[in-house]
Design an enzyme around this catalytic site. Structure first.
Site, PDB file in Angstrom:
ATOM      1  CG  HIS A 136      -2.132  -0.905   1.020  1.00  0.00           C
ATOM      2  ND1 HIS A 136      -3.114  -0.656   0.091  1.00  0.00           N
ATOM      3  CD2 HIS A 136      -2.485  -2.055   1.646  1.00  0.00           C
ATOM      4  CE1 HIS A 136      -4.029  -1.601   0.144  1.00  0.00           C
ATOM      5  NE2 HIS A 136      -3.678  -2.472   1.076  1.00  0.00           N
ATOM      6  CG  ASP A 166      -2.565   5.007  -2.806  1.00  0.00           C
ATOM      7  OD1 ASP A 166      -1.668   4.222  -3.160  1.00  0.00           O
ATOM      8  OD2 ASP A 166      -3.427   4.708  -1.960  1.00  0.00           O
TER       9      ASP A 166
END
Length: 378
Positions: A136, A166
């Site tokens: 992540h 992200d």
């Protein structure tokens, strides 16, 4: 490109995008394309994406349309390839090799549509020792050196939500990549694969700092530099009511206005005397603690001291400047950022709220001329 049948507006009207459902940077990238006017069809899975949020509130799916296709079913891959036939761009965020195993990898898609721009969004990229590993945002930005720059020197690195990896290093680089590849495809008739890796984008974001490091103008440790909180006139300070003000008075003329309005012009050490930065920080901190955030906001209002209140997410839409510009908007009962950037000739808009899984099957089947979607829908 044929009319998409949507009510979109913006510079990407007429561009068709297929988004294979995922979470995080892929959906955000597709949202940005949709905000810019593209007809984005999100291919949702029958069992959902695993994101723990009610689809009605997932605004990263705004301005899109949704169909449900089971890629593991016998006719699932063919339905996606039918969409690919009519698309300009495809976005997927699977681990390397998964799309190929599902029958919708780049080679198969390009056999059907040689002009297709095939956008791949991953953390580690399509090649390399970690390419197949899970991860992540925080794990992707950690080895790039970016995470290690953020925070106080005597505390663990600060976690910048999932904005740096992200969305900045991932989504935005994917969008730049697929639009550049679309330009090439329209000029040459040849599509290509865009490998957007969060590690690559996040490292790229620090390009200027790497130059400063090489020049000896950046110390490779936290809060020791001009732009990382080490500088007493570039950082945040607590106010009397427990809130914060942000200071960015880097240039001499802005610094002079800053110390004057702060009321320390006669006691502040020279700004270039790095040895006295600690003393200067203490002086600035003590002054800010003497008044509330609202009081300091009023003091610096209309000045060039480069000082601003640090607002919360709920407070931000009410800031006078952001309200005047319409930086935030209320749509479908949800306060959210308005589309950005802005265009003088092809303005963007919010056309619809979050696409609900499968809700647009009939419309997409009609507009994209794929009747098989209706059969698959039920």
């Amino acid at each position: 490109m044929a009319d998409t049948g949507t009510l979109g507006q913006g510079p990407l009207v007429g561009v068709r995008v297929v988004e294979l459902a995922g979470i995080g940077p892929g959906p955000f990238a597709a949202m940005l394309l949709a905000d810019l006017g593209a007809d984005v069809v999100r291919v949702d899975r029958p069992d959902g994406t695993g994101l723990a949020i009610d689809p009605e509130y997932d605004v990263t799916n705004r301005n899109k349309r949704s169909v449900i296709v089971d890629l593991k079913s016998e006719d699932g891959p063919d339905l996606v390839l039918d969409l690919v036939d009519r698309a300009d761009i495809l976005i997927e965020g699977y681990r390397p090799g998964v799309a190929e195993r599902l029958g919708v990898g780049p080679e198969t898609c390009h056999a059907r549509n040689p002009r297709l721009v095939y956008g791949r969004m991953t953390g580690w990229g399509q090649q390399g020792p970690l390419a197949g590993r899970a991860g992540h945002d925080i794990a992707y930005i950690a080895p790039t050196g970016t995470l290690g720059m953020i925070g106080s020197p005597d505390e663990p690195p600060a976690v910048p939500a999932n904005l740096v990896g992200d969305y900045a290093g991932g989504s935005l680089y994917l969008v730049v990549g697929v639009l550049a590849a679309l330009h090439h495809a329209r000029a040459t008739g040849t599509g290509q694969v865009v490998d957007a890796a969060i590690v690559d984008g996040t490292a790229h974001l620090a390009t200027m700092i790497h130059g400063m490091l090489a020049a000896g103008r950046w110390q490779d440790r936290r809060a020791a530099n001009l732009l990382d909180g080490g500088c007493p006139f570039y950082g945040t300070y607590e106010t009397a009511d427990g809130t914060y003000m942000a200071v960015g008075a880097l240039e001499q003329q802005f610094y002079e206005e800053f110390v004057d309005l702060l009321g320390i012009g006669d006691q502040a050490p020279a700004r270039k005397d790095v040895a006295r930065w600690g003393e200067l920080r203490e002086t600035v901190a003590a002054r800010f603690k003497a008044r509330t955030r609202a009081e300091w906001t009023a003091v610096f209002e209309g000045s060039d001291a480069c000082v601003a209140p640090v607002l919360s997410l709920r407070e931000a839409p009410h800031h006078p400047h952001l309200a005047a510009r319409g930086t935030f908007t209320d749509f479908g009962g949800i306060t959210q950022p308005a589309p950005a950037p802005r265009f003088s000739t092809t303005p963007t808009s919010l056309r619809s709220g979050p696409a609900q899984p499968g809700a647009d099957t009939a419309a997409v089947a009609r507009d994209w001329d794929i009747p098989g979607l209706l059969k698959d829908d039920g």
